[in-house]
Write a protein that holds these residues in place. Sequence first.
Motif, mmCIF file in Angstrom:
data_model
loop_
_atom_site.group_PDB
_atom_site.id
_atom_site.type_symbol
_atom_site.label_atom_id
_atom_site.label_comp_id
_atom_site.label_asym_id
_atom_site.label_seq_id
_atom_site.Cartn_x
_atom_site.Cartn_y
_atom_site.Cartn_z
ATOM 1 N N VAL A 177 -32.661 -0.814 3.564
ATOM 2 C CA VAL A 177 -31.296 -1.333 3.475
ATOM 3 C C VAL A 177 -30.771 -1.692 4.855
ATOM 4 C CG1 VAL A 177 -28.910 -0.676 2.941
ATOM 5 C CG2 VAL A 177 -30.731 -0.173 1.305
ATOM 6 N N SER A 178 -31.145 -0.904 5.877
ATOM 7 C CA SER A 178 -30.634 -1.154 7.233
ATOM 8 C C SER A 178 -31.057 -2.512 7.772
ATOM 9 C CB SER A 178 -31.112 -0.052 8.182
ATOM 10 O OG SER A 178 -32.482 -0.216 8.544
ATOM 11 N N GLN A 179 -32.112 -3.097 7.213
ATOM 12 C CA GLN A 179 -32.573 -4.401 7.682
ATOM 13 C C GLN A 179 -31.771 -5.555 7.096
ATOM 14 O OE1 GLN A 179 -34.994 -4.409 10.199
ATOM 15 N NE2 GLN A 179 -34.336 -2.279 9.968
ATOM 16 N N GLY A 180 -30.915 -5.253 6.115
ATOM 17 C CA GLY A 180 -29.957 -6.236 5.629
ATOM 18 C C GLY A 180 -30.469 -7.235 4.622
ATOM 19 N N ARG A 181 -31.709 -7.073 4.193
ATOM 20 C CA ARG A 181 -32.258 -8.071 3.275
ATOM 21 C C ARG A 181 -32.051 -7.684 1.806
ATOM 22 N NH1 ARG A 181 -38.513 -10.348 3.329
ATOM 23 N NH2 ARG A 181 -38.248 -11.890 1.651
ATOM 24 N N TYR A 182 -32.163 -6.388 1.510
ATOM 25 C CA TYR A 182 -32.031 -5.927 0.129
ATOM 26 C C TYR A 182 -30.989 -4.817 0.040
ATOM 27 C CZ TYR A 182 -36.532 -8.290 -0.486
ATOM 28 O OH TYR A 182 -37.541 -9.229 -0.513
ATOM 29 N N GLY A 183 -30.264 -4.821 -1.068
ATOM 30 C CA GLY A 183 -29.352 -3.730 -1.363
ATOM 31 C C GLY A 183 -30.045 -2.666 -2.189
#
Length: 475
Positions: free
Chosen positions: A72-78
């Motif tokens: 999640v921290s990488q911002g691509r998937y919730g």
Amino acid sequence: MTQPWILHEDRALPADPVTRPIAREVYQETKDLPIVSMHGHVPVEWFADDTPFPDPAQLLVVPDHYLLRMIVSQGRYGLNELGVTAVDGSLPTESDPRLIWRRFCEHWKSFRGTPTRFWTEHELVKIFGVTQRPSAETADAIYDRIAAELATPAFRPRALLDQFDIEVIGTTDPAWASLEHHQRLAAEGLGQRVLPTFRPDPLLQLDNPTFTHDVLATGAAAGVEVRDYPTYLDALRAQRLRFKAAGALATDHGCATPDTTPLPDDDAARLFDAAFNGRPVAAEQVTAFAAHMLFQMAQMATEDGLVMQIHPGVERGHSREMTRRYGPDKGYDIPFAVEYTRSLRPMLEAFGHHPNFRTIVFTLDEDVYSRELAPLAGVYPAMRLGAPWWFIDSPEAMRRFRETATETAGFLNLSGFVDDTRAFCSIPARHDLARRIDAGYLARLVAEHRLDLDEAIDTAKDLAYHLPKLAYEPR
């Protein structure tokens, strides 16, 4: 041709040529010892029902907040795109396990340098026989390999207890648990191997939105009609005894702070009655009542002998929005600094030398190891210092723990390693990492002529096996 993925036999051992051979020798003496996993969160239903795990994603990704939070921290998937269902159903949940697995494999690079990388590669290679490093290109092949293993009887929960050589495992159960699953396990001969742990946190927090419901549910499970503060205490005592009769050896307290300052009984009763009957309680009174009840839990521990595990210092659900949407334990719990010396003083002055009281104190604040916790554990007979847990059960943090705590507390005032995980298949990996780090630390003491080799091996066995058993020994 791509070389098969293998793990180096010396991973996490010291790099220098003087201590590495000594560390190898020490590690060889501990690597095959049985696992004592007394502080964990694997659901008891898994063992009671012993049903096959549905798929690789549901076993290894969806329940593991270490994996989830990094992706999640990488911002691509919730979280919903990783298979986590929104509490209110407001977002669609990805239900394709193969797609969830692909998303995890796409992010393998994100885990470099983290303990999660060590644990997960151990699981994949050592447990499931995977020979390809995770990536977008290898995701499907790895998925198929794990899925094939999960379809066999050897990978059902009870069989994995044997495969992992887990001698005993503690589950963590809400205070109002009926304990029916543990009773079933006991009837089937597993009652001494899978043990419940009493977790009363919601009952000690007056601002818990379901406080009255949870208190009444605990009373009903214990057979006590809760009407007021005295009957509330009666219900807690009775339910603790029910847990102990079902095999429990410990209680588990994830409090905000370790304050143990008791209140006058009249004040405690007044605050309880207000919350129990739906009247507002000020924030400072909530905090004071929680400290009072931690003291009461210690008092009860002197009566029933259950080991009191205290692990404070976490802001639960740091993102209120994500917690509202997905519920607790989804990776948004963040540590903060904690004071222990004055906070624990009321409890330790009252019970620190009591022959039937034992407490294991954990921290996520490394600053307090040498300043507060090691000195406390090094003098009070009732207190042991818990191993690095959660964010600091990592190679560097475990080395720092040994260096900062050992000189004051010694080794015998420690609890040994605890894995504190819901990720069942990571348990052997976590214990293996701890044994490797301990071997490296002890090897340095041997190389510096501060310990003889036989003493280092004896100490390594204590840390890996004997101390956890001693710390939770039934009374």
